[in-house]
Write an enzyme that holds these catalytic residues in place. Structure first.
Site, PDB file in Angstrom:
ATOM      1  N   GLU A  75      -7.040 -21.462   0.638  1.00 28.44           N
ATOM      2  CA  GLU A  75      -7.940 -20.548  -0.077  1.00 28.44           C
ATOM      3  C   GLU A  75      -8.879 -21.286  -1.022  1.00 28.44           C
ATOM      4  OE1 GLU A  75      -5.028 -17.931  -1.724  1.00 28.44           O
ATOM      5  OE2 GLU A  75      -4.779 -19.057  -3.574  1.00 28.44           O
TER       6      GLU A  75
ATOM      7  N   GLY B 129      -5.548  -6.740   2.923  1.00 31.17           N
ATOM      8  CA  GLY B 129      -4.849  -5.477   3.151  1.00 31.17           C
ATOM      9  C   GLY B 129      -5.538  -4.556   4.135  1.00 31.17           C
TER      10      GLY B 129
ATOM     11  N   CYS C 134       0.289  -0.374  -5.879  1.00 30.99           N
ATOM     12  CA  CYS C 134      -0.330   0.219  -4.695  1.00 30.99           C
ATOM     13  C   CYS C 134      -1.782  -0.226  -4.623  1.00 30.99           C
ATOM     14  CB  CYS C 134      -0.209   1.743  -4.713  1.00 30.99           C
ATOM     15  SG  CYS C 134      -0.639   2.484  -3.130  1.00 30.99           S
TER      16      CYS C 134
ATOM     17  N   SER D  73      -7.151 -13.090  -4.329  1.00 29.47           N
ATOM     18  CA  SER D  73      -6.310 -13.022  -5.525  1.00 29.47           C
ATOM     19  C   SER D  73      -6.928 -13.843  -6.646  1.00 29.47           C
ATOM     20  CB  SER D  73      -4.925 -13.548  -5.188  1.00 29.47           C
ATOM     21  OG  SER D  73      -5.028 -14.935  -4.900  1.00 29.47           O
TER      22      SER D  73
ATOM     23  N   ARG E 176      -4.465   6.200 -12.397  1.00 26.08           N
ATOM     24  CA  ARG E 176      -5.354   5.125 -11.953  1.00 26.08           C
ATOM     25  C   ARG E 176      -5.498   5.115 -10.435  1.00 26.08           C
ATOM     26  NH1 ARG E 176      -2.915   0.173 -15.365  1.00 26.08           N
ATOM     27  NH2 ARG E 176      -3.450   0.935 -17.457  1.00 26.08           N
TER      28      ARG E 176
ATOM     29  N   GLN F  57      -2.611  -4.817  -0.639  1.00 24.79           N
ATOM     30  CA  GLN F  57      -1.461  -5.050   0.231  1.00 24.79           C
ATOM     31  C   GLN F  57      -0.462  -3.908   0.134  1.00 24.79           C
ATOM     32  OE1 GLN F  57      -0.757  -7.400   2.496  1.00 24.79           O
ATOM     33  NE2 GLN F  57      -2.756  -8.341   2.185  1.00 24.79           N
TER      34      GLN F  57
ATOM     35  N   HIS G 247       3.789 -13.332  -1.307  1.00 25.44           N
ATOM     36  CA  HIS G 247       3.267 -14.658  -1.639  1.00 25.44           C
ATOM     37  C   HIS G 247       4.326 -15.294  -2.535  1.00 25.44           C
ATOM     38  CE1 HIS G 247       0.636 -17.943  -2.431  1.00 25.44           C
ATOM     39  NE2 HIS G 247       0.200 -17.539  -3.606  1.00 25.44           N
TER      40      HIS G 247
ATOM     41  N   ARG H 173       3.526   0.898 -12.865  1.00 23.34           N
ATOM     42  CA  ARG H 173       3.792   0.829 -14.300  1.00 23.34           C
ATOM     43  C   ARG H 173       3.395   2.175 -14.908  1.00 23.34           C
ATOM     44  NH1 ARG H 173      -0.828  -3.551 -16.145  1.00 23.34           N
ATOM     45  NH2 ARG H 173      -2.252  -3.130 -14.441  1.00 23.34           N
TER      46      ARG H 173
HETATM   47  N1  LIG Z   1      -5.184  -9.737  -0.927  1.00 24.78           N
HETATM   48  C1  LIG Z   1      -4.755 -10.470   0.075  1.00 24.78           C
HETATM   49  O1  LIG Z   1      -5.528 -10.821   0.953  1.00 24.78           O
HETATM   50  C2  LIG Z   1      -3.322 -10.871   0.180  1.00 24.78           C
HETATM   51  C3  LIG Z   1      -2.854 -11.384   1.386  1.00 24.78           C
HETATM   52  C4  LIG Z   1      -1.518 -11.720   1.508  1.00 24.78           C
HETATM   53  C5  LIG Z   1      -0.681 -11.567   0.420  1.00 24.78           C
HETATM   54  N2  LIG Z   1      -1.155 -11.085  -0.763  1.00 24.78           N
HETATM   55  C6  LIG Z   1      -0.214 -10.932  -1.876  1.00 24.78           C
HETATM   56  O2  LIG Z   1       0.067  -9.560  -2.073  1.00 24.78           O
HETATM   57  C7  LIG Z   1       0.372  -9.329  -3.437  1.00 24.78           C
HETATM   58  C8  LIG Z   1      -0.481  -8.191  -3.946  1.00 24.78           C
HETATM   59  O3  LIG Z   1      -1.844  -8.572  -3.863  1.00 24.78           O
HETATM   60  P1  LIG Z   1      -2.997  -7.519  -3.748  1.00 24.78           P
HETATM   61  O4  LIG Z   1      -4.211  -8.272  -3.351  1.00 24.78           O
HETATM   62  O5  LIG Z   1      -2.563  -6.391  -2.930  1.00 24.78           O
HETATM   63  O6  LIG Z   1      -3.158  -7.035  -5.245  1.00 24.78           O
HETATM   64  P2  LIG Z   1      -4.067  -5.868  -5.833  1.00 24.78           P
HETATM   65  O7  LIG Z   1      -4.913  -5.257  -4.788  1.00 24.78           O
HETATM   66  O8  LIG Z   1      -4.715  -6.405  -7.029  1.00 24.78           O
HETATM   67  O9  LIG Z   1      -3.026  -4.746  -6.247  1.00 24.78           O
HETATM   68  C9  LIG Z   1      -2.130  -4.942  -7.268  1.00 24.78           C
HETATM   69  C10 LIG Z   1      -1.351  -3.674  -7.594  1.00 24.78           C
HETATM   70  O10 LIG Z   1      -0.423  -3.948  -8.603  1.00 24.78           O
HETATM   71  C11 LIG Z   1      -0.585  -3.107  -9.718  1.00 24.78           C
HETATM   72  N3  LIG Z   1      -0.416  -3.884 -10.940  1.00 24.78           N
HETATM   73  C12 LIG Z   1      -1.297  -4.721 -11.552  1.00 24.78           C
HETATM   74  N4  LIG Z   1      -0.759  -5.275 -12.645  1.00 24.78           N
HETATM   75  C13 LIG Z   1       0.469  -4.772 -12.758  1.00 24.78           C
HETATM   76  C14 LIG Z   1       1.513  -4.959 -13.699  1.00 24.78           C
HETATM   77  N5  LIG Z   1       1.378  -5.765 -14.747  1.00 24.78           N
HETATM   78  N6  LIG Z   1       2.648  -4.274 -13.507  1.00 24.78           N
HETATM   79  C15 LIG Z   1       2.792  -3.461 -12.451  1.00 24.78           C
HETATM   80  N7  LIG Z   1       1.853  -3.241 -11.552  1.00 24.78           N
HETATM   81  C16 LIG Z   1       0.694  -3.900 -11.701  1.00 24.78           C
HETATM   82  C17 LIG Z   1      -1.970  -2.551  -9.613  1.00 24.78           C
HETATM   83  O11 LIG Z   1      -1.985  -1.210 -10.056  1.00 24.78           O
HETATM   84  P3  LIG Z   1      -2.373  -0.792 -11.531  1.00 24.78           P
HETATM   85  O12 LIG Z   1      -3.245  -1.872 -12.090  1.00 24.78           O
HETATM   86  O13 LIG Z   1      -3.057   0.487 -11.351  1.00 24.78           O
HETATM   87  O14 LIG Z   1      -1.060  -0.680 -12.228  1.00 24.78           O
HETATM   88  C18 LIG Z   1      -2.225  -2.567  -8.107  1.00 24.78           C
HETATM   89  O15 LIG Z   1      -1.778  -1.380  -7.502  1.00 24.78           O
HETATM   90  C19 LIG Z   1       0.161 -10.638  -4.133  1.00 24.78           C
HETATM   91  O16 LIG Z   1       1.395 -11.297  -4.232  1.00 24.78           O
HETATM   92  C20 LIG Z   1      -0.749 -11.402  -3.215  1.00 24.78           C
HETATM   93  O17 LIG Z   1      -0.649 -12.790  -3.322  1.00 24.78           O
HETATM   94  C21 LIG Z   1      -2.441 -10.708  -0.883  1.00 24.78           C
END
Ligand SMILES: NC(=O)c1ccc[n+]([C@@H]2O[C@H](COP(=O)([O-])OP(=O)(O)OC[C@H]3O[C@@H](n4cnc5c(N)ncnc54)[C@H](OP(=O)(O)O)[C@@H]3O)[C@@H](O)[C@H]2O)c1
Lengths: 472, 491
Positions: B222, B159, B46, B415, B77, B49, B133, B69
């Site tokens: 990117e 997001g 969470c 990312s 968290r 995205q 992605h 997790r």
């Molecule tokens: N950011 C963008 O602009 C964007 C745009 C399009 C697509 N995407 C894609 O969307 C996806 C998510 O990106 P995001 O930017 O939203 O990531 P993010 O903000 O870093 O969020 C990641 C989430 O995953 C959890 N997480 C981290 N490590 C984990 C693990 N080992 N096991 C289970 N949960 C875990 C984190 O929670 P906890 O650490 O608290 O567990 C956090 O809630 C990626 O595939 C990315 O490429 C991102």
């Protein structure tokens, strides 16, 4: 000499009262008094010619010779003529006083009378009896008499009424030639008739002098224009669009039913176990201090609050969280708030902003229909903004934006219109504008209004249900 | 070790997948979210995205809950807070994954192999696994159970935008794809379309693409124009201004907010409009600088694209993952120590127009970067629509993050993969532009042209205007922007 009205209250035969008027007219100024019908604008003009009974306050500086033209003065003169008739019954049938005598009454300048009679093209009427004249003709005679009486102040109540185009232009030109000679006060109802030499506008509403605006102050002048327009226009709130009709609701069901709802942030309860039902055709006022949860409560209804999924909420036939989308909810709601206005930072044109109300979107992302365009244009006409349909929304003044967002909220005639502090952040003139628009809406639609505010003076007539939240 | 999926394909197939991209008209979504109705959606993670997509889907009438997790739940968290405060059910993998019809994997790309390996055994027979992605599938060659449908729905925005645009009644451009090796029941496309509707993407434009085209273009955009160019440009322009005696506070502000201001013009009318904001002499100057930059930087753009296509980039980056992110963390620390990053924006007033007039070099860098990225991607077989979204379209969105908190914020928002690529680019580009920068003076960065006479040669101006408008990114741009009828103002 300066004419001063200080906190003046004047009564007119118990029928009408001007309250606490404070006003100053300098020699160099030319005023228009304006306002809706029955607002007291003619009464205020008449006070300058000595009418009414002064109950309190002071009036000073009014010159001895005031040239007055008004319907009342005209009526009085004609009535006096008819009375003379009655007194003269005897044996000869009285012809009444000829026009010539009315005009050359000893106080007027004969040469000027003849010049003006010429200008108005009334030479052939000089020997006719005054009471035989048509209303228009006798009015022109009144004007001539006032202008030729060498006045120190001219008070002209609707002097342009019923004049043909040429005569109107002639009179306007003549008055313009007097600007350095005599101060003028005119009662006029239409902004487009305000002569160019006017320096100030006084706006009267319900017997009070509400606004005094210098012509040179373009912003205030523009706002006053819209206020007068809204108050005096015959235009009604445009109807709904039959082609984008909102689904029919089950009439036996309330619009909104909140069952013991709670809103919490970080374990701190903002709203606790609240029950509230809004039935169809009920108008509500919601009040409470800042932080009492008013906006949170509203957003539970509109579906903007994430906690609407963990509460027992029934809106427009949907139990929240049963697979409905927020767009299915929003179609039944028109919504205006300061937050929306901040959100609404789009450069799109005014017409599109109104049309976006059909789609519940901020900005317009869909192709609209011709019908929707037409309706939006009717709203712009009502707001007095027809000439600005394609101007960018974000360049509008704050108050105009608010008006437009109210039109946007109402354009689809939703069953529920939520006005969250619609006057917040507005100055007095804009507040009155917004309230005037809301009253017009309340009076002419079947929409239930939910009005949120904490200013008791911003009352809206017709609201009779109240919910008050306490501070937590 | 992982196995690059793209490299296992025959050339014919590679080319076909890269060229997969079709703009879908809104009329192609008459069924709305129907395909997801009655299905249970469980989101893993969470974060940026995860939260935004989940809220949108729920507001569109879908059944959404979150799995995190175990440690994230136990320690409450931020991700746990995001979900619970917004009224979502949160549970462990064991609790929720077995109930899910659709699982959205919205964890960081670096974690995908571990996450997918953990959840796959728990997933229902015939369920669907979705990504935003395609890195895990394409670059790591993740193999998904045969009965599972694998799709991708990738919003082309951070997001926060995904959520904000939805609330406005709109959406963000979104790329969807079905992993053809995992579409056992042929329902992948219907699910992806419904998901795109649920997030509002269909209103802003959906590109029907492939996992491969998404990954190869996303990585390219990117690391070059979006993040790499802005980072390199920030450092070079700042150092130059300070070297030329301009107040560091002013220089810092001009750059921090300058990218956002000049690229805002891109949103309305592409590169042409951005240059049209300049005076005629400044426009010609920017044009010439950009031409020069393009010649110098083209080999670098080609190298990035080549490394991305043949898998070198992801292999090297994954080696760094295996090496505890040594390079990434080192570069991140290094960036934090740069003079630009350490100099706070001065308390000076800079008008919107001034950002253009005094930032001619920045305008030139954006133009060169956008055009090079677009040209390189399309030359590699990526379709123009896709190349547009991955270059010009996203530049203002990234520039926004710099305005918030400089390079730190940018690198924190994007990312890890983007960040890694950004540093790679930056390290190659800084030395590459060293000579070019020697000739740069404050007339193009910091002070502006300050001409008493802004006359220009007619023929030259006509030539420049024509060249600007003739670039292929402008043609596709005006078509795609036409779909986004309305533009909001963010500055
Ligand atoms: N950011 C963008 O602009 C964007 C745009 C399009 C697509 N995407 C894609 O969307 C996806 C998510 O990106 P995001 O930017 O939203 O990531 P993010 O903000 O870093 O969020 C990641 C989430 O995953 C959890 N997480 C981290 N490590 C984990 C693990 N080992 N096991 C289970 N949960 C875990 C984190 O929670 P906890 O650490 O608290 O567990 C956090 O809630 C990626 O595939 C990315 O490429 C991102």
């Amino acid at each position: 000499m300066t004419i001063r009205l200080e906190d003046l209250t004047v009564n007119f035969d118990e029928r009408f009262q001007l309250d606490n008027i404070s006003w100053q007219i300098e020699d160099s100024q030319h005023w228009v008094i304006t306002g809706a019908n029955g607002s007291g604008k003619s009464a205020l003009a008449a006070v300058l010619a000595g009418a009414g009974q002064q109950l309190s306050g002071h009036l000073s500086g009014v010159p001895a010779r005031v040239g007055l033209v008004s319907f009342e003065a005209q009526a009085e003169l004609i009535e006096a003529e008819l009375k003379k008739d009655d007194a003269d019954i005897m044996d000869v049938v009285s012809e009444g006083t000829p026009v010539r005598e009315v005009l050359l009454n000893g106080e007027t300048d004969p040469a000027l009378v003849h010049e003006l009679v010429g200008k108005f093209g009334l030479e052939n009427l000089l020997d006719r009896a005054f009471r035989k004249l048509s209303t228009g003709e006798s009015r022109k005679m009144m004007l001539i008499r006032a202008l030729a009486s060498n006045p120190d102040l001219l008070v002209l109540d609707e002097p342009f009424d019923g004049l043909d185009v040429d005569t109107l232009a002639m009179l306007q030109g003549y008055l313009a030639s007097l600007v350095d000679t005599v101060p003028m006060v005119m009662v006029l109802n239409r902004f487009d008739e305000f002569p160019g030499f006017i320096t100030h506008i006084a706006y009267v509403d319900k017997g009070r002098l509400e606004h005094q605006v210098a012509r040179a102050d373009e912003t205030a002048y523009g706002e006053l224009y819209k206020l007068l327009h809204l108050k005096t226009t015959d235009l009604q709130v445009p109807g709904a669009d039959p082609e984008t009709a909102i689904p029919v609701l089950d009439p036996s069901q309330p619009l909104v039913k909140l069952n013991g709802i709670n809103i919490k942030y970080d374990d701190k309860a903002i709203i606790k176990d609240l029950h509230w039902t809004i039935e169809r055709n009920q108008h509500w006022q919601l009040s409470g201090p800042n932080g009492s949860g008013k906006t949170g409560l509203l957003s539970l209804i509109t579906g903007d609050h994430p906690q609407c999924y963990v509460n027992d909420i029934f809106v427009f036939g949907f139990k929240r969280g049963s697979g409905e989308s927020i767009w299915q909810i929003k179609q039944f709601i028109g919504y205006v708030s300061t937050a929306l206005q901040w959100e609404y930072r789009v450069g799109t044109g005014l017409r599109n902003v109104i049309i976006s109300g059909f789609y519940d979107s901020i900005g317009l992302y869909s192709k609209c229909t011709d019908r929707q365009r037409q309706i939006a244009d009717q709203w712009l006409a009502l707001l007095g903004m027809s000439d600005r349909a394609d101007q960018p929304f974000n360049k509008l003044s704050y108050g105009d934006q608010r008006l437009l967002l109210i039109a946007r909220a109402m354009v689809k005639h939703p069953p529920l219109l939520i006005l969250d502090e619609p006057c917040l952040g507005l100055d007095d003139m804009n507040r009155q504008l917004v309230l005037a628009l809301i009253e017009k809406i309340c009076a002419s639609s079947e929409t239930s209004v939910l009005y949120v505010n904490h200013h008791p003076e911003d009352q809206i007539s017709g609201i009779d249900n109240y919910l008050e939240l306490d501070k937590r | 070790m992982s196995n690059n999926y793209f490299n296992t394909l025959p050339l014919r197939e590679q080319l076909e997948q890269l060229a997969k991209c079709r703009f879908m008209d809104i009329s192609e979504f008459p069924d709305g979210v129907e395909a997801l109705k009655g299905k249970k959606i469980v989101v893993i993670g969470c974060g940026a995205q995860g939260l935004a997509q989940g809220m949108n889907l729920r507001d569109s009438g879908c059944d959404v809950s979150y799995t995190l997790r175990a440690a994230a739940i136990a320690e409450k968290r931020q991700s746990w807070k995001n979900a619970t405060e917004n009224g979502f059910t949160v549970g462990t993998y064991e609790e929720l994954i077995p109930t899910a019809d659709v699982v959205l994997n919205l964890t960081p790309d670096k974690q995908h192999t571990a996450v997918v390996n953990a959840v796959m055994p728990l997933m229902k027979q015939d369920a669907c696994l979705s990504y935003s992605h395609g890195f895990n599938i394409v670059e790591e060659g993740m193999k998904i159970r045969d009965d599972l449908t694998v799709i991708m729905v990738a919003p082309k925005c951070p997001g926060s935008e995904v959520r904000n645009e939805y609330v406005r009644g709109f959406g963000v451009p979104t790329l969807i794809a079905v992993h053809e090796d995992n579409d056992p029941k042929g329902e992948g496309l219907a699910l992806a379309k419904a998901y795109a509707v649920g997030t509002g993407g269909h209103k802003a434009g959906v590109l029907m693409s492939s996992f491969i085209a998404e990954v190869k273009s996303d990585l390219m955009g990117e690391q070059t124009i979006l993040c790499g160019m802005l980072q390199t440009g920030s450092l070079l322009c700042f150092d130059k201004m300070v070297e030329e005696g301009i107040d560091p506070g002013y220089a810092s502000k001009l750059i921090q907010f300058g990218w956002e201001t000049v690229t805002e013009a891109l949103k309305y009318g592409g590169v042409t409009n951005m240059l049209d904001r300049l005076s005629n002499p400044a426009k010609i100057k920017a044009f010439d600088l950009a031409e020069e930059l393009k010649v110098i930087m083209r080999p670098l753009y080609n190298k990035h694209q080549d490394d991305i296509i043949n898998g070198t980039f992801s292999r090297v980056m994954m080696e760094d993952w295996a090496n505890d992110d040594k390079n990434l963390l080192g570069w991140r620390a290094e960036t934090a120590e740069t003079a630009f990053e350490k100099t706070p924006a001065g308390d000076v007033e800079i008008t919107e127009q001034e950002y253009f007039d005094k930032g001619i070099l920045m305008v030139a860098m954006v133009k060169a970067g956008v055009e090079l990225a677009f040209e390189t991607m399309t030359a590699a077989g990526i379709i123009a629509d896709s190349a547009y979204y991955e270059s010009l379209h996203e530049t203002p969105l990234i520039a926004n993050t710099i305005a918030r908190k400089k390079l730190y914020e940018m690198n924190a928002t994007i990312s890890d993969t983007a960040e890694y690529g950004c540093y790679l680019y930056n390290h190659a580009c800084l030395p590459l532009l060293a000579d070019f920068m020697k000739d740069i003076k404050t007339d193009v960065i910091g002070k502006g042209l300050e001409l008493s006479d802004s006359g220009v040669d007619n023929a030259r101006l006509i030539e420049v205007n024509a060249a600007l408008r003739a670039h292929p990114v402008e043609a596709i741009g005006s078509t795609l922007r036409g779909h986004m009828a309305d533009m909001k103002k963010i500055v």
